[in-house]
Scaffold this motif. Structure first.
Motif, PDB file in Angstrom:
ATOM      1  N   ASP A  11       8.268  -4.242   7.152  1.00 45.87           N
ATOM      2  CA  ASP A  11       7.855  -5.126   6.057  1.00 45.87           C
ATOM      3  C   ASP A  11       6.890  -4.426   5.104  1.00 45.87           C
ATOM      4  O   ASP A  11       6.950  -4.628   3.881  1.00 45.87           O
ATOM      5  CB  ASP A  11       7.199  -6.385   6.623  1.00 45.87           C
ATOM      6  CG  ASP A  11       8.202  -7.299   7.305  1.00 45.87           C
ATOM      7  OD1 ASP A  11       9.415  -7.144   7.039  1.00 45.87           O
ATOM      8  OD2 ASP A  11       7.778  -8.149   8.118  1.00 45.87           O
ATOM      9  N   LEU A  12       5.979  -3.604   5.653  1.00 48.70           N
ATOM     10  CA  LEU A  12       5.025  -2.903   4.795  1.00 48.70           C
ATOM     11  C   LEU A  12       5.740  -1.944   3.851  1.00 48.70           C
ATOM     12  O   LEU A  12       5.385  -1.847   2.665  1.00 48.70           O
ATOM     13  CB  LEU A  12       4.010  -2.133   5.651  1.00 48.70           C
ATOM     14  CG  LEU A  12       2.953  -1.321   4.867  1.00 48.70           C
ATOM     15  CD1 LEU A  12       2.124  -2.240   3.983  1.00 48.70           C
ATOM     16  CD2 LEU A  12       2.061  -0.544   5.833  1.00 48.70           C
ATOM     17  N   LEU A  13       6.739  -1.244   4.354  1.00 44.38           N
ATOM     18  CA  LEU A  13       7.511  -0.339   3.503  1.00 44.38           C
ATOM     19  C   LEU A  13       8.205  -1.111   2.390  1.00 44.38           C
ATOM     20  O   LEU A  13       8.224  -0.672   1.230  1.00 44.38           O
ATOM     21  CB  LEU A  13       8.542   0.422   4.347  1.00 44.38           C
ATOM     22  CG  LEU A  13       8.003   1.378   5.408  1.00 44.38           C
ATOM     23  CD1 LEU A  13       9.147   1.933   6.250  1.00 44.38           C
ATOM     24  CD2 LEU A  13       7.219   2.518   4.762  1.00 44.38           C
ATOM     25  N   LYS A  14       8.757  -2.275   2.726  1.00 50.84           N
ATOM     26  CA  LYS A  14       9.428  -3.080   1.719  1.00 50.84           C
ATOM     27  C   LYS A  14       8.446  -3.569   0.665  1.00 50.84           C
ATOM     28  O   LYS A  14       8.728  -3.553  -0.540  1.00 50.84           O
ATOM     29  CB  LYS A  14      10.118  -4.264   2.388  1.00 50.84           C
ATOM     30  CG  LYS A  14      11.293  -3.881   3.269  1.00 50.84           C
ATOM     31  CD  LYS A  14      11.908  -5.107   3.923  1.00 50.84           C
ATOM     32  CE  LYS A  14      13.076  -4.722   4.833  1.00 50.84           C
ATOM     33  NZ  LYS A  14      13.653  -5.925   5.514  1.00 50.84           N
ATOM     34  N   GLU A  15       7.263  -4.002   1.104  1.00 52.59           N
ATOM     35  CA  GLU A  15       6.250  -4.494   0.171  1.00 52.59           C
ATOM     36  C   GLU A  15       5.811  -3.414  -0.808  1.00 52.59           C
ATOM     37  O   GLU A  15       5.546  -3.689  -1.986  1.00 52.59           O
ATOM     38  CB  GLU A  15       5.038  -5.002   0.949  1.00 52.59           C
ATOM     39  CG  GLU A  15       5.289  -6.266   1.740  1.00 52.59           C
ATOM     40  CD  GLU A  15       4.121  -6.628   2.630  1.00 52.59           C
ATOM     41  OE1 GLU A  15       3.077  -5.935   2.531  1.00 52.59           O
ATOM     42  OE2 GLU A  15       4.250  -7.573   3.439  1.00 52.59           O
ATOM     43  N   GLN A  16       5.731  -2.180  -0.309  1.00 57.48           N
ATOM     44  CA  GLN A  16       5.268  -1.070  -1.148  1.00 57.48           C
ATOM     45  C   GLN A  16       6.406  -0.376  -1.891  1.00 57.48           C
ATOM     46  O   GLN A  16       6.167   0.560  -2.655  1.00 57.48           O
ATOM     47  CB  GLN A  16       4.519  -0.048  -0.282  1.00 57.48           C
ATOM     48  CG  GLN A  16       3.286  -0.595   0.393  1.00 57.48           C
ATOM     49  CD  GLN A  16       2.254  -1.092  -0.604  1.00 57.48           C
ATOM     50  OE1 GLN A  16       2.011  -0.465  -1.637  1.00 57.48           O
ATOM     51  NE2 GLN A  16       1.645  -2.238  -0.296  1.00 57.48           N
ATOM     52  N   GLY A  17       7.624  -0.821  -1.649  1.00 62.24           N
ATOM     53  CA  GLY A  17       8.761  -0.212  -2.327  1.00 62.24           C
ATOM     54  C   GLY A  17       9.019   1.223  -1.903  1.00 62.24           C
ATOM     55  O   GLY A  17       9.439   2.062  -2.706  1.00 62.24           O
ATOM     56  N   VAL A  18       8.781   1.490  -0.621  1.00 64.41           N
ATOM     57  CA  VAL A  18       8.936   2.848  -0.090  1.00 64.41           C
ATOM     58  C   VAL A  18      10.161   2.906   0.822  1.00 64.41           C
ATOM     59  O   VAL A  18      10.339   2.055   1.701  1.00 64.41           O
ATOM     60  CB  VAL A  18       7.685   3.281   0.701  1.00 64.41           C
ATOM     61  CG1 VAL A  18       7.916   4.636   1.372  1.00 64.41           C
ATOM     62  CG2 VAL A  18       6.466   3.337  -0.204  1.00 64.41           C
TER      63      VAL A  18
END
Length: 219
Positions: A11-18
């Motif tokens: 989820d963190l990767l998705k939030e940061q667009g990474v």
């Protein structure tokens, strides 16, 4: 031989667009995995071409390089000798037990003497004691190892902006830097504290490798 890419989902990767991918170098071989396969590839060819029958290398009691060299020796018909830092402890830990199961002879030396492993006098003593052997440095990093590591980037088929790599002796990172020739950003993370000295090590290997001081006869 190619190492597959595996995308990580979080989820963190998705939030940061990474978009984060792991290059599964560990799947290259069941026992000679990752950068160890890359580092040994051209050294094994050189050892064979030079008529060697024995590989000798150095490492600690939990050295992945020791285990990989032992496995490579068994797989490709070389005797193997491991010079191990410190005293023998029985029963052997899983790393050294695996190495001996592959036929590696283990020889233990004191930590004080081990610090001399790169000194010409010590290396001459090793040659006199063990005869004609093909010597691999601790961690396996030499010019041929760096050459092998330049190929890590050859089979990356996705578009990306950065490569991140752990650093032990700096050989793997140097190979990646040389392989990319400035095309991408590269981040290295020392595995040990006080790893700032690796900046110079990596820079030195890159200058040699990118200067094409690689023996073409081993390609």
């Amino acid at each position: 031989m190619e190492a597959p890419l595996q995308k990580l989902e979080d989820d963190l990767l998705k939030e940061q667009g990474v978009a984060l991918w792991v290059k599964r170098e560990d799947l290259l071989h069941p026992h000679i995995s990752g950068n160890k396969w890359r580092k040994l590839k051209y050294n094994l060819k050189a050892a064979k071409q030079q008529g060697h029958h024995t590989l000798l290398t150095f490492g600690g009691a939990y050295s992945n390089h020791i285990a990989a060299t032992a496995a490579a020796g068994k797989a490709y018909g070389f005797r193997t000798i491991g010079i191990i830092r410190g005293e023998e402890h029985l029963p052997l830990n899983p790393t050294l037990a695996f190495a001996t199961s592959c036929g590696m002879q283990l020889h233990y030396i004191s930590r004080e003497k081990y610090r001399l492993k790169d000194e010409p006098g010590f290396l001459k003593e090793v040659q006199q004691q063990y005869g004609k052997v093909y010597m691999l440095p601790e961690g396996g990093t030499n010019l041929l190892a760096v050459k092998g590591c330049t190929e890590i980037v050859d089979d990356i088929t996705i578009d990306y902006s950065h490569i991140c790599c752990a650093m032990g002796t700096g050989g793997t990172l140097a190979g990646i830097v040389a392989g990319l020739a400035g095309e991408k950003a590269i981040l290295g993370f020392p595995a040990l504290k006080g790893g700032d000295f690796l900046r110079q090590e990596v820079a030195s290997w890159c200058r040699i490798t990118m200067g094409k001081i690689i023996t073409t006869g081993t390609s």
